[in-house]
Design a protein around this motif. Sequence first.
Motif, mmCIF file in Angstrom:
data_model
loop_
_atom_site.group_PDB
_atom_site.id
_atom_site.type_symbol
_atom_site.label_atom_id
_atom_site.label_comp_id
_atom_site.label_asym_id
_atom_site.label_seq_id
_atom_site.Cartn_x
_atom_site.Cartn_y
_atom_site.Cartn_z
ATOM 1 N N GLU A 179 -27.639 -23.951 -21.213
ATOM 2 C CA GLU A 179 -27.452 -22.742 -20.389
ATOM 3 C C GLU A 179 -26.022 -22.208 -20.541
ATOM 4 N N LEU A 180 -25.053 -23.135 -20.544
ATOM 5 C CA LEU A 180 -23.648 -22.735 -20.709
ATOM 6 C C LEU A 180 -23.449 -22.030 -22.058
ATOM 7 N N PHE A 181 -24.001 -22.622 -23.134
ATOM 8 C CA PHE A 181 -23.845 -22.025 -24.469
ATOM 9 C C PHE A 181 -24.470 -20.620 -24.524
ATOM 10 N N ALA A 182 -25.658 -20.480 -23.942
ATOM 11 C CA ALA A 182 -26.339 -19.175 -23.967
ATOM 12 C C ALA A 182 -25.516 -18.154 -23.183
ATOM 13 N N ASN A 183 -25.032 -18.605 -22.033
ATOM 14 C CA ASN A 183 -24.259 -17.762 -21.138
ATOM 15 C C ASN A 183 -22.928 -17.318 -21.767
ATOM 16 N N ARG A 184 -22.439 -18.098 -22.741
ATOM 17 C CA ARG A 184 -21.184 -17.736 -23.424
ATOM 18 C C ARG A 184 -21.449 -16.934 -24.693
ATOM 19 N N GLY A 185 -22.716 -16.538 -24.891
ATOM 20 C CA GLY A 185 -23.036 -15.634 -25.993
ATOM 21 C C GLY A 185 -23.257 -16.295 -27.348
ATOM 22 N N HIS A 186 -23.460 -17.613 -27.374
ATOM 23 C CA HIS A 186 -23.709 -18.281 -28.664
ATOM 24 C C HIS A 186 -25.132 -18.000 -29.144
ATOM 25 N N LYS A 187 -25.332 -18.051 -30.462
ATOM 26 C CA LYS A 187 -26.676 -17.880 -31.032
ATOM 27 C C LYS A 187 -27.112 -19.127 -31.796
ATOM 28 N N LYS A 188 -26.159 -19.683 -32.593
ATOM 29 C CA LYS A 188 -26.471 -20.870 -33.402
ATOM 30 C C LYS A 188 -25.690 -22.054 -32.851
ATOM 31 N N VAL A 189 -26.421 -23.100 -32.484
ATOM 32 C CA VAL A 189 -25.743 -24.271 -31.913
ATOM 33 C C VAL A 189 -26.175 -25.538 -32.653
ATOM 34 N N GLY A 190 -25.440 -26.610 -32.415
ATOM 35 C CA GLY A 190 -25.769 -27.878 -33.061
ATOM 36 C C GLY A 190 -25.570 -29.025 -32.090
ATOM 37 N N THR A 191 -26.096 -30.202 -32.458
ATOM 38 C CA THR A 191 -25.907 -31.383 -31.616
ATOM 39 C C THR A 191 -26.004 -32.631 -32.478
ATOM 40 N N ILE A 192 -25.656 -33.743 -31.885
ATOM 41 C CA ILE A 192 -25.734 -35.027 -32.585
ATOM 42 C C ILE A 192 -26.622 -35.945 -31.761
ATOM 43 N N VAL A 193 -27.451 -36.717 -32.448
ATOM 44 C CA VAL A 193 -28.355 -37.646 -31.751
ATOM 45 C C VAL A 193 -27.921 -39.068 -32.050
ATOM 46 N N PRO A 194 -27.699 -39.876 -31.005
ATOM 47 C CA PRO A 194 -27.355 -41.283 -31.251
ATOM 48 C C PRO A 194 -28.484 -41.958 -32.031
ATOM 49 N N GLU A 195 -28.092 -42.717 -33.050
ATOM 50 C CA GLU A 195 -29.031 -43.345 -33.964
ATOM 51 C C GLU A 195 -30.187 -44.052 -33.255
ATOM 52 N N HIS A 196 -29.867 -44.860 -32.231
ATOM 53 C CA HIS A 196 -30.930 -45.671 -31.615
ATOM 54 C C HIS A 196 -31.838 -44.840 -30.719
ATOM 55 N N LEU A 197 -31.518 -43.553 -30.549
ATOM 56 C CA LEU A 197 -32.340 -42.730 -29.654
ATOM 57 C C LEU A 197 -33.155 -41.680 -30.395
ATOM 58 N N VAL A 198 -33.173 -41.763 -31.740
ATOM 59 C CA VAL A 198 -33.802 -40.691 -32.511
ATOM 60 C C VAL A 198 -35.204 -40.374 -32.010
ATOM 61 N N ASN A 199 -36.049 -41.398 -31.909
ATOM 62 C CA ASN A 199 -37.420 -41.125 -31.472
ATOM 63 C C ASN A 199 -37.685 -41.621 -30.057
ATOM 64 N N ALA A 200 -36.610 -41.850 -29.301
ATOM 65 C CA ALA A 200 -36.796 -42.462 -27.984
ATOM 66 C C ALA A 200 -37.381 -41.458 -27.003
ATOM 67 N N GLU A 201 -38.418 -41.897 -26.283
ATOM 68 C CA GLU A 201 -39.010 -40.981 -25.297
ATOM 69 C C GLU A 201 -38.071 -40.760 -24.118
ATOM 70 N N ASN A 202 -37.142 -41.717 -23.884
ATOM 71 C CA ASN A 202 -36.256 -41.464 -22.742
ATOM 72 C C ASN A 202 -34.898 -40.914 -23.146
ATOM 73 N N ASN A 203 -34.834 -40.272 -24.310
ATOM 74 C CA ASN A 203 -33.603 -39.553 -24.652
ATOM 75 C C ASN A 203 -33.677 -38.172 -23.989
ATOM 76 N N LEU A 204 -33.604 -38.195 -22.662
ATOM 77 C CA LEU A 204 -33.849 -36.973 -21.882
ATOM 78 C C LEU A 204 -32.737 -35.951 -22.030
ATOM 79 N N ARG A 205 -31.514 -36.432 -22.294
ATOM 80 C CA ARG A 205 -30.392 -35.520 -22.427
ATOM 81 C C ARG A 205 -30.622 -34.610 -23.642
ATOM 82 N N TYR A 206 -31.041 -35.230 -24.727
ATOM 83 C CA TYR A 206 -31.318 -34.492 -25.962
ATOM 84 C C TYR A 206 -32.501 -33.544 -25.757
ATOM 85 N N ARG A 207 -33.558 -34.059 -25.117
ATOM 86 C CA ARG A 207 -34.732 -33.217 -24.874
ATOM 87 C C ARG A 207 -34.380 -32.032 -23.991
ATOM 88 N N GLY A 208 -33.600 -32.294 -22.954
ATOM 89 C CA GLY A 208 -33.188 -31.226 -22.048
ATOM 90 C C GLY A 208 -32.414 -30.151 -22.800
#
Length: 348
Positions: A179-208
Amino acid sequence: MGRMGMSTIKEIAERTKLSVGTVSIVLNGRGDEMRISKKTQQRVLEAAQGLGYLPNISARRLRQSGTRNIPAIATFWPSDLAPELLGRFFTGAQSPILEQEYAFEMSIQPYKRGHVEKIKEMCDSGMYHGAIITGVSAEEQRYLESNRCNVPTVLFNRESSVYSCVYVDSYEIGRKVAELFANRGHKKVGTIVPEHLVNAENNLRYRGFVESCGRYGLEIEDRHIQVAPMSMEGGNSAARRIVEGGGRVPTAMFFPIGIMAVAALPVFHRASIRIPDDLEIVTYGDHEAEKYSVPSLSTVKLPVEEMAAACIRLVMGLIQDPGVGPKSVVFETPFIFRESCGGFIREL
């Protein structure tokens, strides 16, 4: 001898070809003091376990501490959880001791992913009066909830209705960064996923984060989602891959732990990518390093220290009164705006 008579000691002595006196010293926890080699001590303990006998630690501690029995608490720490969190966890855990609320011993028990039954075994071994379990996967948590530990147990940063727990709303953290990124006018964003959480169902921060980017019309290209270990080296190499991957670099990035972003800053600097002018960065955690980096890093605070102290107070409360039902404590995760990204500019 606690739960053990002379006959068992003799059996262990015969089995190990050691004297009854030596066996007795080791089982009383005085092996080191009496200079008995670690190897010999190990032989005695293995033989004792083979005969279904585990030294009664509580009884032994009582004898050693004379009058008062200090509870022993094990904190289980997965090998892939960011080690810098451990320092902060420990700082927070010791505050109830330093404030003289409680006396207890705490040991850190590292465990390997996927060996959750080891945690249950150790909790049930009689060696500990309480346990704090950190960083379990959703699957590991389900196992522990259906095979309950026999000692007072608190989950750190996981929500549970079976155990007492201390946690934050992880999905909401990801959502509000998007929401912060959208609100600051960004269009293209990126993120990093911790290795052990790649397919984790409880990686809620990434999903959010990812689901909310979709909702707010932010684009994340596949190459702008980098998988890396949760360490400084991980953050540094992920940043290199983003810079060297060709094409436009995203204009905003969300890092899953602050130290990864600290280690990414030199990569962006050498590539003449200016922070925040060309690329805004938001991290998660709020380690001291984020305050002193150049530029200083905007972050969503994970109050590790306060959460650790809350875990200790919960587990001590359960040890003192085992009849209490599970309690949960939820912590807020405020934004701390520094140089790498400003605050909200406009309504969405």
